[in-house]
Scaffold this motif. Structure first.
Motif, PDB file in Angstrom:
ATOM      1  N   LEU A   1       2.221  10.218 -14.798  1.00 28.30           N
ATOM      2  CA  LEU A   1       2.903   9.479 -13.733  1.00 28.30           C
ATOM      3  C   LEU A   1       3.421   8.122 -14.187  1.00 28.30           C
ATOM      4  CD1 LEU A   1       0.268  10.238 -10.940  1.00 28.30           C
ATOM      5  CD2 LEU A   1       2.356  11.518 -11.483  1.00 28.30           C
ATOM      6  N   GLU A   2       3.202   7.782 -15.437  1.00 29.71           N
ATOM      7  CA  GLU A   2       3.609   6.468 -15.937  1.00 29.71           C
ATOM      8  C   GLU A   2       4.594   6.631 -17.092  1.00 29.71           C
ATOM      9  OE1 GLU A   2       0.031   4.607 -17.347  1.00 29.71           O
ATOM     10  OE2 GLU A   2      -0.347   6.172 -18.783  1.00 29.71           O
ATOM     11  N   ASP A   3       5.106   5.509 -17.566  1.00 32.37           N
ATOM     12  CA  ASP A   3       5.994   5.513 -18.715  1.00 32.37           C
ATOM     13  C   ASP A   3       5.319   6.171 -19.903  1.00 32.37           C
ATOM     14  OD1 ASP A   3       7.810   4.025 -17.229  1.00 32.37           O
ATOM     15  OD2 ASP A   3       7.273   2.107 -18.161  1.00 32.37           O
ATOM     16  N   MET A   4       6.106   6.815 -20.731  1.00 32.18           N
ATOM     17  CA  MET A   4       5.621   7.339 -22.010  1.00 32.18           C
ATOM     18  C   MET A   4       6.327   6.534 -23.105  1.00 32.18           C
ATOM     19  SD  MET A   4       5.267  11.459 -21.482  1.00 32.18           S
ATOM     20  CE  MET A   4       4.303  11.636 -23.002  1.00 32.18           C
ATOM     21  N   THR A   5       5.804   5.337 -23.341  1.00 31.08           N
ATOM     22  CA  THR A   5       6.400   4.429 -24.313  1.00 31.08           C
ATOM     23  C   THR A   5       5.326   3.955 -25.289  1.00 31.08           C
ATOM     24  OG1 THR A   5       6.003   2.434 -22.997  1.00 31.08           O
ATOM     25  CG2 THR A   5       8.073   3.619 -22.584  1.00 31.08           C
ATOM     26  N   ILE A   6       5.740   3.152 -26.218  1.00 34.48           N
ATOM     27  CA  ILE A   6       4.824   2.626 -27.236  1.00 34.48           C
ATOM     28  C   ILE A   6       3.630   1.911 -26.601  1.00 34.48           C
ATOM     29  CG2 ILE A   6       6.093   0.455 -27.513  1.00 34.48           C
ATOM     30  CD1 ILE A   6       4.942   1.963 -30.627  1.00 34.48           C
TER      31      ILE A   6
END
Length: 101
Positions: A12-17
């Motif tokens: 449900l959240e960003d998939m970032t570094i």
């Protein structure tokens, strides 16, 4: 401990570094607990190459362990990243194509 037949996990959240380290642990643990993991990415608002690398890692681990990974939902951002990198076919999951070009 035996792995269950199937499980579903929604990101449900960003998939970032910035989330990569905690998400790596979460995704690998989810895969370890089941024979089939259905990954719902329909609510992922942002994805960068770190998120893409996590998906590729999870796919590789599933193949090596004889397990099945299915992406059952793709947010518009996930679709864009997979399309841009020409990797939609790597996952082999049906992806809803937007009517907007």
């Amino acid at each position: 401990m035996t792995a269950s037949a199937a499980a579903r996990l929604a990101i449900l959240e960003d998939m970032t570094i910035y989330q990569a380290q905690s998400q790596k642990k979460q995704l690998l643990a989810a895969l370890a607990a089941t024979r089939q993991l259905d990954l719902d990415l329909s609510a992922v608002p942002e994805m960068d190459t770190a998120g893409l690398q996590l998906l590729l890692l999870l796919k590789r681990e599933a193949l090596q362990q004889g397990k099945q990974l299915t992406i059952v939902g793709h947010s518009p951002m996930v679709q864009r990243v997979l399309d841009f990198c020409n990797l939609a076919g790597v996952f082999g999951d049906p992806m809803l194509i937007s009517a907007q070009g």
